[in-house]
Design a protein around this motif. Sequence first.
Motif, PDB file in Angstrom:
ATOM      1  N   VAL A 153       0.846  -1.195   0.000  1.00  0.00           N
ATOM      2  CA  VAL A 153       0.000   0.000   0.000  1.00  0.00           C
ATOM      3  C   VAL A 153       0.884   1.248   0.000  1.00  0.00           C
ATOM      4  O   VAL A 153       0.638   2.205  -0.748  1.00  0.00           O
ATOM      5  N   PHE A 154       1.929   1.223   0.835  1.00  0.00           N
ATOM      6  CA  PHE A 154       2.824   2.379   0.880  1.00  0.00           C
ATOM      7  C   PHE A 154       3.571   2.556  -0.437  1.00  0.00           C
ATOM      8  O   PHE A 154       3.768   3.683  -0.901  1.00  0.00           O
ATOM      9  N   GLU A 155       3.987   1.471  -1.059  1.00  0.00           N
ATOM     10  CA  GLU A 155       4.650   1.580  -2.350  1.00  0.00           C
ATOM     11  C   GLU A 155       3.690   2.139  -3.399  1.00  0.00           C
ATOM     12  O   GLU A 155       4.075   2.954  -4.246  1.00  0.00           O
ATOM     13  N   ALA A 156       2.430   1.706  -3.340  1.00  0.00           N
ATOM     14  CA  ALA A 156       1.440   2.180  -4.304  1.00  0.00           C
ATOM     15  C   ALA A 156       1.105   3.649  -4.099  1.00  0.00           C
ATOM     16  O   ALA A 156       0.640   4.317  -5.024  1.00  0.00           O
ATOM     17  N   SER A 157       1.371   4.167  -2.903  1.00  0.00           N
ATOM     18  CA  SER A 157       1.097   5.588  -2.652  1.00  0.00           C
ATOM     19  C   SER A 157       2.024   6.477  -3.459  1.00  0.00           C
ATOM     20  O   SER A 157       1.720   7.653  -3.705  1.00  0.00           O
ATOM     21  N   GLY A 158       3.174   5.935  -3.844  1.00  0.00           N
ATOM     22  CA  GLY A 158       4.131   6.711  -4.616  1.00  0.00           C
ATOM     23  C   GLY A 158       4.902   7.728  -3.796  1.00  0.00           C
ATOM     24  O   GLY A 158       5.662   8.521  -4.352  1.00  0.00           O
ATOM     25  N   ASN A 159       4.714   7.714  -2.475  1.00  0.00           N
ATOM     26  CA  ASN A 159       5.353   8.697  -1.611  1.00  0.00           C
ATOM     27  C   ASN A 159       6.486   8.024  -0.844  1.00  0.00           C
ATOM     28  O   ASN A 159       6.258   7.287   0.111  1.00  0.00           O
ATOM     29  N   ARG A 160       7.722   8.274  -1.264  1.00  0.00           N
ATOM     30  CA  ARG A 160       8.872   7.610  -0.659  1.00  0.00           C
ATOM     31  C   ARG A 160       9.077   8.029   0.799  1.00  0.00           C
ATOM     32  O   ARG A 160       9.538   7.236   1.611  1.00  0.00           O
ATOM     33  N   LEU A 161       8.717   9.255   1.124  1.00  0.00           N
ATOM     34  CA  LEU A 161       8.882   9.704   2.505  1.00  0.00           C
ATOM     35  C   LEU A 161       7.919   8.956   3.424  1.00  0.00           C
ATOM     36  O   LEU A 161       8.316   8.487   4.502  1.00  0.00           O
ATOM     37  N   LEU A 162       6.672   8.839   3.020  1.00  0.00           N
ATOM     38  CA  LEU A 162       5.712   8.074   3.815  1.00  0.00           C
ATOM     39  C   LEU A 162       6.199   6.648   4.011  1.00  0.00           C
ATOM     40  O   LEU A 162       6.155   6.098   5.126  1.00  0.00           O
ATOM     41  N   ALA A 163       6.660   6.030   2.932  1.00  0.00           N
ATOM     42  CA  ALA A 163       7.123   4.645   3.006  1.00  0.00           C
ATOM     43  C   ALA A 163       8.315   4.512   3.936  1.00  0.00           C
ATOM     44  O   ALA A 163       8.402   3.569   4.729  1.00  0.00           O
ATOM     45  N   TYR A 166       7.229   4.776   7.537  1.00  0.00           N
ATOM     46  CA  TYR A 166       6.527   3.558   7.947  1.00  0.00           C
ATOM     47  C   TYR A 166       7.516   2.443   8.275  1.00  0.00           C
ATOM     48  O   TYR A 166       7.400   1.765   9.301  1.00  0.00           O
ATOM     49  N   VAL A 167       8.496   2.254   7.386  1.00  0.00           N
ATOM     50  CA  VAL A 167       9.498   1.214   7.617  1.00  0.00           C
ATOM     51  C   VAL A 167      10.260   1.483   8.911  1.00  0.00           C
ATOM     52  O   VAL A 167      10.600   0.561   9.660  1.00  0.00           O
ATOM     53  N   ALA A 168      10.518   2.753   9.208  1.00  0.00           N
ATOM     54  CA  ALA A 168      11.265   3.107  10.414  1.00  0.00           C
ATOM     55  C   ALA A 168      10.489   2.821  11.694  1.00  0.00           C
ATOM     56  O   ALA A 168      11.092   2.527  12.735  1.00  0.00           O
ATOM     57  N   VAL A 169       9.163   2.891  11.643  1.00  0.00           N
ATOM     58  CA  VAL A 169       8.377   2.659  12.851  1.00  0.00           C
ATOM     59  C   VAL A 169       8.158   1.168  13.121  1.00  0.00           C
ATOM     60  O   VAL A 169       7.920   0.764  14.261  1.00  0.00           O
ATOM     61  N   MET A 170       8.267   0.325  12.081  1.00  0.00           N
ATOM     62  CA  MET A 170       7.925  -1.075  12.253  1.00  0.00           C
ATOM     63  C   MET A 170       8.837  -1.841  13.221  1.00  0.00           C
ATOM     64  O   MET A 170       8.352  -2.725  13.939  1.00  0.00           O
ATOM     65  N   PRO A 171      10.151  -1.556  13.308  1.00  0.00           N
ATOM     66  CA  PRO A 171      10.940  -2.263  14.335  1.00  0.00           C
ATOM     67  C   PRO A 171      10.434  -2.023  15.747  1.00  0.00           C
ATOM     68  O   PRO A 171      10.500  -2.917  16.597  1.00  0.00           O
ATOM     69  N   VAL A 172       9.920  -0.836  16.018  1.00  0.00           N
ATOM     70  CA  VAL A 172       9.364  -0.531  17.334  1.00  0.00           C
ATOM     71  C   VAL A 172       8.111  -1.379  17.571  1.00  0.00           C
ATOM     72  O   VAL A 172       7.910  -1.943  18.658  1.00  0.00           O
ATOM     73  N   ILE A 173       7.266  -1.476  16.543  1.00  0.00           N
ATOM     74  CA  ILE A 173       6.038  -2.277  16.639  1.00  0.00           C
ATOM     75  C   ILE A 173       6.377  -3.749  16.862  1.00  0.00           C
ATOM     76  O   ILE A 173       5.823  -4.414  17.750  1.00  0.00           O
ATOM     77  N   ARG A 174       7.292  -4.279  16.045  1.00  0.00           N
ATOM     78  CA  ARG A 174       7.629  -5.703  16.157  1.00  0.00           C
ATOM     79  C   ARG A 174       8.237  -6.034  17.520  1.00  0.00           C
ATOM     80  O   ARG A 174       7.928  -7.075  18.111  1.00  0.00           O
TER      81      ARG A 174
END
Length: 224
Positions: A153-163, A166-174
Motif C-alpha cells: 500500500v505504501f509503495e502504491a502511494s508513490g510517496n517515498r517519505l511516507l514509506a 513507515y518502515v522506520a516505525v515497524m521495528p518498534v512495533i515488532r
Amino acid sequence: MPDRPTGSPKAVDTLNFLKTRIVRGDWPINSRIPREPDLMAMIGVGKSTVREAVRALAAQGMLEPITGVGTFVRSRTPVASVVTDHLAEYSLEDVLVYRRALEMEAVRQAAVLRTDEQLSQLRAVCDRDRRITAGTPFAAELGETPGSFHHLVFEASGNRLLAGLYVAVMPVIRAAVRGGRLRLGADLEVFDADHAAILEAIGERDAAAAARAMATHLDHDLVV
C-alpha cells in the motif's frame, strides 16, 4: 549510515548481491531470504562473509534476523535508524497513533495513484494470506508485522517519505509484539476481510472508501 561492511572484497560483493536481490524485489518485503547454507552455495563464499553482509544490511534496516526462524526482508531501501531510535522513546499509544496517521494517508494516495501492476500485487498478497491458517510459521510472522500488504500500500502511494517513515516505525512495533506489550486485536479471518475491503476500494480508486476501510482495519489491528 555505512553503505558496506568493513572487511574483505568478498564481503562487499556479498552485500551488493543481497542488496540487489532485495531492491529488485526478488525477495519481497517480509519474505524470508534463503538460509545461510543456501546463500553460501549461491554466492560461493563462506559463513563469516555471509554473516558480515547480513549484519550490515540489518544495520541499514533492510534485513532483520529472527533467532530460530530466519532472516526477513524489511525494506527495499536503507532505513534511518535514528528515526527508529527516536520513536522508541515514545509511548506505544503515541507510536500507534503515528502509524495510524501514516497508514491513513498512504491508502488515500494509493487509491488515486496505484498502477495496475501494483493492484495485481496487492491482490496476490491477499490471495496468499487467505491460504494461511492459524498455527503455521507464517501465521506467527503475520502476528509480528502487518505483512507485505501494508508495505505494498505504501509503495502504491508513490510517496517515498511516507514509506520510509513507515518502515522506520515497524521495528518498534515488532519489538513490542515480541515483548508481549502489543497484541493482535482480531484473528486472521477478520484481517483477511479488512484487507479485501481495502483492496476493493483501491481497485475502485475510491480514496474515501479506502480510508474508511483502513480505519476499520486499524481498529482491529494491534492493541496495547
